[in-house]
Design a protein around this motif. Sequence first.
Motif, PDB file in Angstrom:
ATOM      1  N   PHE A 147       0.861  -1.188   0.000  1.00  0.00           N
ATOM      2  CA  PHE A 147       0.000   0.000   0.000  1.00  0.00           C
ATOM      3  C   PHE A 147       0.889   1.226   0.000  1.00  0.00           C
ATOM      4  O   PHE A 147       1.615   1.491   0.957  1.00  0.00           O
ATOM      5  CB  PHE A 147      -0.883  -0.050   1.255  1.00  0.00           C
ATOM      6  CG  PHE A 147      -1.958   0.983   1.330  1.00  0.00           C
ATOM      7  CD1 PHE A 147      -3.209   0.746   0.793  1.00  0.00           C
ATOM      8  CD2 PHE A 147      -1.734   2.194   1.978  1.00  0.00           C
ATOM      9  CE1 PHE A 147      -4.225   1.687   0.900  1.00  0.00           C
ATOM     10  CE2 PHE A 147      -2.739   3.141   2.081  1.00  0.00           C
ATOM     11  CZ  PHE A 147      -3.982   2.888   1.534  1.00  0.00           C
ATOM     12  N   HIS A 148       0.866   2.004  -1.062  1.00  0.00           N
ATOM     13  CA  HIS A 148       1.749   3.158  -1.183  1.00  0.00           C
ATOM     14  C   HIS A 148       1.343   4.284  -0.238  1.00  0.00           C
ATOM     15  O   HIS A 148       0.177   4.433   0.116  1.00  0.00           O
ATOM     16  CB  HIS A 148       1.748   3.684  -2.608  1.00  0.00           C
ATOM     17  CG  HIS A 148       2.442   2.778  -3.577  1.00  0.00           C
ATOM     18  ND1 HIS A 148       2.617   3.092  -4.900  1.00  0.00           N
ATOM     19  CD2 HIS A 148       3.017   1.551  -3.410  1.00  0.00           C
ATOM     20  CE1 HIS A 148       3.265   2.120  -5.522  1.00  0.00           C
ATOM     21  NE2 HIS A 148       3.504   1.168  -4.630  1.00  0.00           N
ATOM     22  N   ASN A 149       2.309   5.107   0.099  1.00  0.00           N
ATOM     23  CA  ASN A 149       2.054   6.264   0.940  1.00  0.00           C
ATOM     24  C   ASN A 149       1.320   7.363   0.179  1.00  0.00           C
ATOM     25  O   ASN A 149       0.641   8.196   0.773  1.00  0.00           O
ATOM     26  CB  ASN A 149       3.383   6.815   1.468  1.00  0.00           C
ATOM     27  CG  ASN A 149       3.225   7.613   2.744  1.00  0.00           C
ATOM     28  OD1 ASN A 149       2.503   7.209   3.650  1.00  0.00           O
ATOM     29  ND2 ASN A 149       3.896   8.743   2.822  1.00  0.00           N
ATOM     30  N   THR A 150       1.458   7.351  -1.162  1.00  0.00           N
ATOM     31  CA  THR A 150       0.920   8.420  -1.994  1.00  0.00           C
ATOM     32  C   THR A 150       0.060   7.861  -3.112  1.00  0.00           C
ATOM     33  O   THR A 150       0.457   6.913  -3.794  1.00  0.00           O
ATOM     34  CB  THR A 150       2.059   9.255  -2.608  1.00  0.00           C
ATOM     35  OG1 THR A 150       2.858   9.807  -1.564  1.00  0.00           O
ATOM     36  CG2 THR A 150       1.523  10.383  -3.475  1.00  0.00           C
ATOM     37  N   VAL A 151      -1.120   8.444  -3.305  1.00  0.00           N
ATOM     38  CA  VAL A 151      -1.985   8.110  -4.438  1.00  0.00           C
ATOM     39  C   VAL A 151      -1.538   8.925  -5.644  1.00  0.00           C
ATOM     40  O   VAL A 151      -1.273  10.128  -5.529  1.00  0.00           O
ATOM     41  CB  VAL A 151      -3.461   8.425  -4.119  1.00  0.00           C
ATOM     42  CG1 VAL A 151      -4.355   8.120  -5.318  1.00  0.00           C
ATOM     43  CG2 VAL A 151      -3.920   7.634  -2.908  1.00  0.00           C
ATOM     44  N   LYS A 152      -1.468   8.276  -6.809  1.00  0.00           N
ATOM     45  CA  LYS A 152      -1.035   8.963  -8.027  1.00  0.00           C
ATOM     46  C   LYS A 152      -2.054   8.774  -9.143  1.00  0.00           C
ATOM     47  O   LYS A 152      -2.773   7.771  -9.174  1.00  0.00           O
ATOM     48  CB  LYS A 152       0.323   8.422  -8.490  1.00  0.00           C
ATOM     49  CG  LYS A 152       1.460   8.673  -7.516  1.00  0.00           C
ATOM     50  CD  LYS A 152       2.759   8.103  -8.052  1.00  0.00           C
ATOM     51  CE  LYS A 152       3.912   8.347  -7.093  1.00  0.00           C
ATOM     52  NZ  LYS A 152       5.185   7.787  -7.608  1.00  0.00           N
ATOM     53  N   SER A 153      -2.066   9.737 -10.039  1.00  0.00           N
ATOM     54  CA  SER A 153      -2.838   9.567 -11.266  1.00  0.00           C
ATOM     55  C   SER A 153      -2.060   8.630 -12.190  1.00  0.00           C
ATOM     56  O   SER A 153      -0.859   8.405 -11.997  1.00  0.00           O
ATOM     57  CB  SER A 153      -3.059  10.919 -11.942  1.00  0.00           C
ATOM     58  OG  SER A 153      -1.809  11.486 -12.313  1.00  0.00           O
ATOM     59  N   THR A 154      -2.722   8.113 -13.220  1.00  0.00           N
ATOM     60  CA  THR A 154      -2.053   7.178 -14.118  1.00  0.00           C
ATOM     61  C   THR A 154      -0.850   7.807 -14.797  1.00  0.00           C
ATOM     62  O   THR A 154       0.209   7.183 -14.930  1.00  0.00           O
ATOM     63  CB  THR A 154      -3.043   6.661 -15.180  1.00  0.00           C
ATOM     64  OG1 THR A 154      -4.148   6.022 -14.522  1.00  0.00           O
ATOM     65  CG2 THR A 154      -2.385   5.645 -16.100  1.00  0.00           C
ATOM     66  N   ASP A 155      -0.971   9.073 -15.230  1.00  0.00           N
ATOM     67  CA  ASP A 155       0.139   9.683 -15.955  1.00  0.00           C
ATOM     68  C   ASP A 155       1.293  10.104 -15.058  1.00  0.00           C
ATOM     69  O   ASP A 155       2.330  10.563 -15.552  1.00  0.00           O
ATOM     70  CB  ASP A 155      -0.337  10.860 -16.821  1.00  0.00           C
ATOM     71  CG  ASP A 155      -0.856  12.040 -16.020  1.00  0.00           C
ATOM     72  OD1 ASP A 155      -0.810  11.996 -14.771  1.00  0.00           O
ATOM     73  OD2 ASP A 155      -1.331  13.010 -16.638  1.00  0.00           O
ATOM     74  N   GLN A 156       1.145   9.943 -13.744  1.00  0.00           N
ATOM     75  CA  GLN A 156       2.275  10.134 -12.850  1.00  0.00           C
ATOM     76  C   GLN A 156       3.101   8.852 -12.731  1.00  0.00           C
ATOM     77  O   GLN A 156       4.138   8.830 -12.078  1.00  0.00           O
ATOM     78  CB  GLN A 156       1.806  10.592 -11.469  1.00  0.00           C
ATOM     79  CG  GLN A 156       1.263  12.019 -11.467  1.00  0.00           C
ATOM     80  CD  GLN A 156       0.624  12.414 -10.145  1.00  0.00           C
ATOM     81  OE1 GLN A 156       0.120  11.571  -9.407  1.00  0.00           O
ATOM     82  NE2 GLN A 156       0.630  13.696  -9.846  1.00  0.00           N
TER      83      GLN A 156
END
Length: 336
Positions: A147-156
């Motif tokens: 589980f990542h610390n940061t949520v990202k958009s797909t293009d990130q």
Amino acid sequence: MAKPKVGFYWCASCGGCEEAIVDLHEDLLTVAEKIEIVFWPCAMDFKYQDVRDMSENEIDITFINGAIRTDEQEEMANLLREKSKTLISFGACSQIGGIPGLGNFHDRDSIFESSYGASCPSIDNPDNIIPQTSTKVPEGELTLPAFHNTVKSTDQVVEVDYYLPGCSPAPYLTLNAINDLLAGNAPEKGSVLAPSKALCDTCDRKESKPDKIVLEEIKRVSEVELDPEECLLAQGVICMGPVTRSGCSESGEGRCVRANMPCRGCYGPTDEVEDVGASMISAIASIIGIEGEESMSDQKVEELMDSIVDPAGTFYRFSLATSYLRRKLKDYAPGK
């Protein structure tokens, strides 16, 4: 000629974008006749290994919905990028982070604590057990994605060719995009496949919008009986229409506005807007409490500010992950 191969994949989202495909109704049958669906694990029995076994660029078009929250989602985004000629960021969560992106106001530990720890009223977990990426059991080893610390958009995470905005994308936009791509009428790479005008410019209520809006206070939807014909912002409720892309309905008036509810910003920024939240905060600041502001007391200013309940969730409801803020800085670890 062989039919174009198309794939669909679901990352961190509610599943509404998968339903948006089904919402094509009988048009889905027409589309299905023109394509070969080679990956859609939500609807058919496909395995990840099916994609791994494909050649590079074997899939003609892949739609990815949902934000990137876990190792598994990041791995699949990279894999589908490798296997796809065209990759479409499908829906608000994939394009701008969406509701999952609000998790960036917290870190991983605090999210686990609120969900599994003593502070969660619906959990009985005296040993404070939280999800682990690897757990030994008598039968062997069980694993979960990290589980990542940061949520990202797909293009990130990977390069995206086109964006279909919305929570969820309007069926007519989805159908138009599929037909245009299949016919070779695709626009310039990086385009958002929706109208470029702001929702306010196409809204049926725009004629009722005063030349200059002046607000004495901000009202919540539950506190006022809204006039179904009058500009919602002029009635004192925060409507994100001035900074949000139109296209959520073919008629022009937004789906939410048509239901007498203010726009929440799910279609993301127009081409002229860099940050939806910052732009809307600036707009509100320019129209609230400006009458008599020279003599306004500090207490009155605080009352005006406090009338905007949950400003972060209001202005960045869908776009936090791709905003200037991105996430809170405490414990921020780039790439995680």
